[in-house]
Each structure stands twice: as structure tokens, then as C-alpha cells.
Design a protein around this motif. Structure first.
Motif, PDB file in Angstrom:
ATOM      1  N   VAL A  14       0.744  -0.704  -0.251  1.00 50.29           N
ATOM      2  CA  VAL A  14      -0.178   0.348   0.211  1.00 50.29           C
ATOM      3  C   VAL A  14       0.659   0.900   0.117  1.00 50.29           C
ATOM      4  O   VAL A  14       2.036   1.442   1.048  1.00 50.29           O
ATOM      5  CB  VAL A  14      -0.913   0.239   1.015  1.00 50.29           C
ATOM      6  CG1 VAL A  14      -1.715   1.403   0.954  1.00 50.29           C
ATOM      7  CG2 VAL A  14      -1.935  -1.155   0.878  1.00 50.29           C
ATOM      8  N   ASP A  15       0.186   1.817  -0.611  1.00 49.98           N
ATOM      9  CA  ASP A  15       1.127   3.563  -1.494  1.00 49.98           C
ATOM     10  C   ASP A  15       2.552   2.817  -1.424  1.00 49.98           C
ATOM     11  O   ASP A  15       3.617   3.226  -0.616  1.00 49.98           O
ATOM     12  CB  ASP A  15       1.201   4.421   0.279  1.00 49.98           C
ATOM     13  CG  ASP A  15       2.134   6.006  -0.342  1.00 49.98           C
ATOM     14  OD1 ASP A  15       2.650   5.987  -1.795  1.00 49.98           O
ATOM     15  OD2 ASP A  15       2.464   5.855   1.217  1.00 49.98           O
ATOM     16  N   ALA A  16       3.311   2.440  -2.212  1.00 51.53           N
ATOM     17  CA  ALA A  16       4.495   1.632  -2.824  1.00 51.53           C
ATOM     18  C   ALA A  16       5.479   2.419  -2.915  1.00 51.53           C
ATOM     19  O   ALA A  16       6.355   2.736  -2.650  1.00 51.53           O
ATOM     20  CB  ALA A  16       4.057   0.889  -4.071  1.00 51.53           C
ATOM     21  N   ALA A  17       5.163   3.406  -4.097  1.00 52.51           N
ATOM     22  CA  ALA A  17       5.685   5.349  -3.764  1.00 52.51           C
ATOM     23  C   ALA A  17       6.709   5.806  -2.505  1.00 52.51           C
ATOM     24  O   ALA A  17       7.892   5.903  -2.529  1.00 52.51           O
ATOM     25  CB  ALA A  17       4.915   5.688  -4.813  1.00 52.51           C
ATOM     26  N   GLY A  18       5.354   5.851  -1.778  1.00 51.47           N
ATOM     27  CA  GLY A  18       6.185   6.001  -0.422  1.00 51.47           C
ATOM     28  C   GLY A  18       6.632   5.421   0.570  1.00 51.47           C
ATOM     29  O   GLY A  18       7.499   5.896   0.743  1.00 51.47           O
ATOM     30  N   LEU A  19       6.543   4.133   0.409  1.00 51.12           N
ATOM     31  CA  LEU A  19       7.685   3.298   1.274  1.00 51.12           C
ATOM     32  C   LEU A  19       8.610   2.899   0.611  1.00 51.12           C
ATOM     33  O   LEU A  19       9.800   3.222   1.076  1.00 51.12           O
ATOM     34  CB  LEU A  19       7.406   2.010   1.263  1.00 51.12           C
ATOM     35  CG  LEU A  19       8.101   0.430   1.712  1.00 51.12           C
ATOM     36  CD1 LEU A  19       8.065   0.648   3.439  1.00 51.12           C
ATOM     37  CD2 LEU A  19       7.065  -0.754   1.583  1.00 51.12           C
ATOM     38  N   LEU A  20       9.283   3.022  -0.659  1.00 51.04           N
ATOM     39  CA  LEU A  20      10.225   2.959  -1.855  1.00 51.04           C
ATOM     40  C   LEU A  20      11.059   4.056  -1.908  1.00 51.04           C
ATOM     41  O   LEU A  20      12.428   4.399  -1.593  1.00 51.04           O
ATOM     42  CB  LEU A  20       9.421   2.181  -3.276  1.00 51.04           C
ATOM     43  CG  LEU A  20       9.150   1.408  -3.631  1.00 51.04           C
ATOM     44  CD1 LEU A  20       8.918   1.087  -4.468  1.00 51.04           C
ATOM     45  CD2 LEU A  20       9.942  -0.052  -2.833  1.00 51.04           C
ATOM     46  N   SER A  21      10.073   5.473  -1.306  1.00 53.46           N
ATOM     47  CA  SER A  21      11.558   6.735  -1.605  1.00 53.46           C
ATOM     48  C   SER A  21      11.498   6.711   0.116  1.00 53.46           C
ATOM     49  O   SER A  21      13.193   7.818   0.238  1.00 53.46           O
ATOM     50  CB  SER A  21      10.006   7.868  -1.546  1.00 53.46           C
ATOM     51  OG  SER A  21       9.452   8.119  -0.295  1.00 53.46           O
ATOM     52  N   ARG A  22      11.337   5.788   1.071  1.00 48.51           N
ATOM     53  CA  ARG A  22      11.729   5.801   2.253  1.00 48.51           C
ATOM     54  C   ARG A  22      13.049   5.049   3.019  1.00 48.51           C
ATOM     55  O   ARG A  22      14.084   4.975   3.925  1.00 48.51           O
ATOM     56  CB  ARG A  22      10.735   6.314   3.827  1.00 48.51           C
ATOM     57  CG  ARG A  22       9.596   7.544   3.221  1.00 48.51           C
ATOM     58  CD  ARG A  22       9.157   7.374   4.237  1.00 48.51           C
ATOM     59  NE  ARG A  22       8.142   8.288   3.806  1.00 48.51           N
ATOM     60  CZ  ARG A  22       6.978   8.932   3.248  1.00 48.51           C
ATOM     61  NH1 ARG A  22       6.882   7.985   2.458  1.00 48.51           N
ATOM     62  NH2 ARG A  22       6.324  10.424   3.824  1.00 48.51           N
ATOM     63  N   VAL A  23      13.091   3.815   2.395  1.00 50.33           N
ATOM     64  CA  VAL A  23      13.329   2.061   2.235  1.00 50.33           C
ATOM     65  C   VAL A  23      14.365   1.774   1.503  1.00 50.33           C
ATOM     66  O   VAL A  23      14.137   2.240  -0.108  1.00 50.33           O
ATOM     67  CB  VAL A  23      12.882   1.690   3.383  1.00 50.33           C
ATOM     68  CG1 VAL A  23      12.243   1.746   3.874  1.00 50.33           C
ATOM     69  CG2 VAL A  23      12.162   1.423   1.538  1.00 50.33           C
ATOM     70  N   ARG A  24      15.241   1.047   1.298  1.00 48.87           N
ATOM     71  CA  ARG A  24      16.212   0.072   0.219  1.00 48.87           C
ATOM     72  C   ARG A  24      15.275  -0.768   0.576  1.00 48.87           C
ATOM     73  O   ARG A  24      16.044  -1.423   1.602  1.00 48.87           O
ATOM     74  CB  ARG A  24      17.564   0.604   0.384  1.00 48.87           C
ATOM     75  CG  ARG A  24      18.270   1.975   0.371  1.00 48.87           C
ATOM     76  CD  ARG A  24      20.091   1.833   1.366  1.00 48.87           C
ATOM     77  NE  ARG A  24      20.326   0.640  -0.533  1.00 48.87           N
ATOM     78  CZ  ARG A  24      21.211  -1.092  -0.400  1.00 48.87           C
ATOM     79  NH1 ARG A  24      21.565  -0.833   1.380  1.00 48.87           N
ATOM     80  NH2 ARG A  24      21.671  -1.392  -1.598  1.00 48.87           N
ATOM     81  N   PHE A  25      14.861  -1.126  -0.889  1.00 47.26           N
ATOM     82  CA  PHE A  25      13.828  -2.392  -0.515  1.00 47.26           C
ATOM     83  C   PHE A  25      14.570  -3.025  -2.546  1.00 47.26           C
ATOM     84  O   PHE A  25      14.451  -2.232  -3.431  1.00 47.26           O
ATOM     85  CB  PHE A  25      12.298  -2.165  -1.080  1.00 47.26           C
ATOM     86  CG  PHE A  25      11.855  -3.828  -0.791  1.00 47.26           C
ATOM     87  CD1 PHE A  25      11.448  -3.658  -0.025  1.00 47.26           C
ATOM     88  CD2 PHE A  25      11.708  -4.134  -2.772  1.00 47.26           C
ATOM     89  CE1 PHE A  25      10.912  -5.662  -0.729  1.00 47.26           C
ATOM     90  CE2 PHE A  25      10.705  -4.689  -2.807  1.00 47.26           C
ATOM     91  CZ  PHE A  25      10.358  -5.561  -1.684  1.00 47.26           C
ATOM     92  N   ARG A  26      15.371  -4.133  -2.117  1.00 47.61           N
ATOM     93  CA  ARG A  26      15.374  -5.147  -2.905  1.00 47.61           C
ATOM     94  C   ARG A  26      15.080  -6.679  -2.310  1.00 47.61           C
ATOM     95  O   ARG A  26      14.254  -7.181  -2.040  1.00 47.61           O
ATOM     96  CB  ARG A  26      17.459  -5.584  -2.684  1.00 47.61           C
ATOM     97  CG  ARG A  26      17.722  -4.316  -2.988  1.00 47.61           C
ATOM     98  CD  ARG A  26      17.919  -3.064  -1.948  1.00 47.61           C
ATOM     99  NE  ARG A  26      19.124  -4.170  -0.859  1.00 47.61           N
ATOM    100  CZ  ARG A  26      19.013  -3.808   0.635  1.00 47.61           C
ATOM    101  NH1 ARG A  26      18.640  -3.185   1.454  1.00 47.61           N
ATOM    102  NH2 ARG A  26      19.808  -4.633   0.947  1.00 47.61           N
ATOM    103  N   ARG A  27      14.768  -7.114  -3.912  1.00 46.32           N
ATOM    104  CA  ARG A  27      14.544  -8.419  -4.364  1.00 46.32           C
ATOM    105  C   ARG A  27      15.722  -9.203  -4.492  1.00 46.32           C
ATOM    106  O   ARG A  27      16.375  -8.950  -5.959  1.00 46.32           O
ATOM    107  CB  ARG A  27      13.324  -8.367  -4.746  1.00 46.32           C
ATOM    108  CG  ARG A  27      11.659  -8.786  -4.390  1.00 46.32           C
ATOM    109  CD  ARG A  27      11.413  -8.635  -5.756  1.00 46.32           C
ATOM    110  NE  ARG A  27       9.835  -8.537  -4.509  1.00 46.32           N
ATOM    111  CZ  ARG A  27       8.201  -7.633  -5.069  1.00 46.32           C
ATOM    112  NH1 ARG A  27       9.158  -7.340  -6.714  1.00 46.32           N
ATOM    113  NH2 ARG A  27       7.437  -7.047  -4.455  1.00 46.32           N
ATOM    114  N   HIS A  28      16.319 -10.671  -4.725  1.00 44.42           N
ATOM    115  CA  HIS A  28      16.988 -11.042  -5.343  1.00 44.42           C
ATOM    116  C   HIS A  28      16.684 -12.835  -5.211  1.00 44.42           C
ATOM    117  O   HIS A  28      15.920 -12.734  -4.419  1.00 44.42           O
ATOM    118  CB  HIS A  28      18.550 -11.492  -3.931  1.00 44.42           C
ATOM    119  CG  HIS A  28      19.160 -10.545  -4.093  1.00 44.42           C
ATOM    120  ND1 HIS A  28      19.653  -9.699  -4.900  1.00 44.42           N
ATOM    121  CD2 HIS A  28      19.051  -9.056  -3.231  1.00 44.42           C
ATOM    122  CE1 HIS A  28      20.465  -8.656  -4.478  1.00 44.42           C
ATOM    123  NE2 HIS A  28      19.946  -8.102  -3.408  1.00 44.42           N
TER     124      HIS A  28
END
Length: 282
Positions: A14-28
Motif C-alpha cells: 500500500v502506497d508503494a511509492a511512499g515506502l520505496l522513497s524512504r527505504v532501500r528495498f531489493r529482491r534477490h
């Protein structure tokens, strides 16, 4: 099942843009031996000046979560198995933190913990030593996953942790994974009876298969993927535009728009039109 690497979408956030602007999120991607059972590893690091509450509409997946909150010297660390979440998941992030997670494919967790049906963990967050038969190695595994700063070292530690615990051969798990993937990919499958026919099972046998290997029933899975689709459409809309909710309801197999609005509101907490207005513009 094809291996196309980690998903790139933000479905469920929910509110992906808000989260991704505040944390470093990666998938591997995990080790090749683990890929039939796992969606991906997900790594999150943050260093916030103000608290931020993140919200996620869970997938029908079990997650293994290693987490550290606070600076290294006085940090609180833990590791747990997060069963399929039935409700909106909310977590308040403050200060400095790190989470290293494993998202299993729906149906892919039980080969690593075959002693219990997956429904045992549904709606729960259980410590690792309650789930795995070898609690003696858990502590070292937690440190090995959380201590490294480099992503490749964390991924290697996650690989080692899981490979030491399975997976055990389980043809029923393979069947459950294939059926959930079919539901996710084919919007034409809207009824449990239809999925049971495709699987060559009675409705009751299909429900038992899902309870044991996925953790929730097939009807729940169908509804959750519909809400994920609706949430992604709402996320991609930008005022003054908004999705055609009546058309989307029909596309997702709802009898009318009101049923889509009801499911979206019950899951996300606000009606879809209200949510669309809250989504910030580009």
C-alpha cells in the motif's frame, strides 16, 4: 514452473511509492535448488529521521523474517516464521533497521517444515525454534543473515539456512504450488469448483490440499489475488484519472462493482475511490 527471476511488481504494498522513497528495498533470487519453492528473498534497510508506517496486503505466502531494529550496539534482533496474513499488515518503522526476508511460493513452505500443516501458522508469527526441528542452529543463522552489509553475503546466508533444512520431496506441495500459480495467472478461474475440476479433485480434497500446503482455502486465494490486482490499478492511477471500477469488477469476475468495493474496503481499510485520491501524483 519457469524461473523468470524475482518479481518486479509492487503488488500488495500500500502506497508503494511512499515506502520505496524512504527505504532501500531489493529482491534477490535464491540458490537454484531453492527456486522451485521460493518467490524470492527481500531485503529492506532504513535510516529514518521520522517514523513511517508501512502497510501490506499479504500474499498467500509464508515468509521467513530476520529482523534487526536499532543501531548495531543495542539492536534488537529476532527471527520468525510469518504465516499467511489474513488482514492488512502494518509495521511502524523508526530510526535504523534491517529486515531480511524469504517469501515462499504459496504451497512451497511445507517441504522445509513437514511436521505441521501450513494452516498451523496462518495468521501467526512464530519463533523459528517452534517451527524447525533443529533449534540449536537458529541463533547462528540469525546472526549470519543480519550481520553482513553486502547483499550477496546475506543471500548466501539465507541459502545456507534453508538448504540445511530441506526441502523434503513432496508431490502434494508441487501440486498446490501449480494450482495457486494457475489462479494467479488465469483470471478466468473464479470458482473453487472450477479449480477442483481442473485439478481432478473433489472440492473437499482441494480444500484439504490448500489447508495443508498453502495455509488458506482456495476461495481466499482467488479473492486475495483479485484485491491485489485492484490495488495495483489504484496505485497506477493518477488524479484526476481513476480506474473504471465497474469494468474492473467484471474483468476480475465480480458480479458487480459493489462486491469489489466491499472486498477492497475490508482488506485495505478504505474504499478504492478514497484510496485512489490518497495516492500521490508523480
Amino acid at each position: 514452473m519457469t524461473d523468470s527471476g524475482p518479481r518486479r511488481d509492487t503488488r500488495g504494498i500500500v502506497d508503494a511509492a511512499g515506502l520505496l522513497s524512504r527505504v532501500r528495498f531489493r529482491r534477490h533470487a535464491p540458490a537454484p535448488e531453492l527456486r522451485p519453492f521460493l518467490e524470492h528473498y527481500w531485503l529492506v534497510d532504513w535510516d529514518l529521521t521520522e517514523p513511517y508506517a508501512t502497510h501490506v496486503v499479504p500474499h498467500p505466502s509464508v515468509n521467513l523474517v530476520f529482523q534487526r531494529y536499532g543501531a548495531a550496539a543495542g539492536a534488537l534482533t529476532s527471527a520468525e516464521v510469518a504465516g499467511v496474513g489474513l488482514d492488512l499488515f502494518t509495521k511502524k518503522l523508526v530510526g535504523v533497521g534491517r529486515v531480511c526476508g524469504v517469501q515462499f511460493r504459496p504451497g512451497g513452505f511445507r517441504p522445509f517444515a513437514p511436521a505441521w500443516p501450513v494452516s498451523r501458522w496462518t495468521g501467526r508469527r512464530a519463533p523459528l525454534d517452534e517451527v524447525f526441528a533443529d533449534p540449536g542452529g537458529v541463533g547462528a543463522g540469525v546472526a549470519g543473515v543480519l550481520d553482513p552489509d553486502a547483499d550477496h553475503a546475506r543471500v548466501a546466508a539465507l541459502d545456507a539456512f534453508l538448504l540445511a533444512r530441506g526441502p523434503a520431496p513432496d508431490p502434494h506441495a508441487e501440486q498446490a504450488m501449480a494450482l495457486v500459480e494457475l489462479v494467479r495467472a488465469d483470471r478466468a478461474i473464479r470458482r473453487v469448483s472450477e479449480l477442483a475440476r481442473i485439478a481432478g479433485l473433489s472440492t473437499r480434497s482441494l480444500q484439504r490440499l490448500f489447508s495443508t500446503h498453502v495455509g488458506v482455502g482456495p476461495k481466499w486465494v482467488v479473492l486475495r489475488y483479485r484485491v491485489h490486482e485492484a490495488l495495483e490499478r489504484a496505485e497506477s492511477a493518477r488524479p484526476p484519472e481513476s480506474p473504471d471500477w465497474a469494468a474492473l469488477a467484471g474483468e476480475l469476475g465480480y458480479s458487480d462493482q459493489a462486491h469489489l468495493v466491499r472486498d477492497f474496503t475490508a482488506t485495505v481499510g478504505v474504499p478504492p475511490t478514497t484510496y485512489t485520491r490518497r495516492v500521490p501524483g508523480p
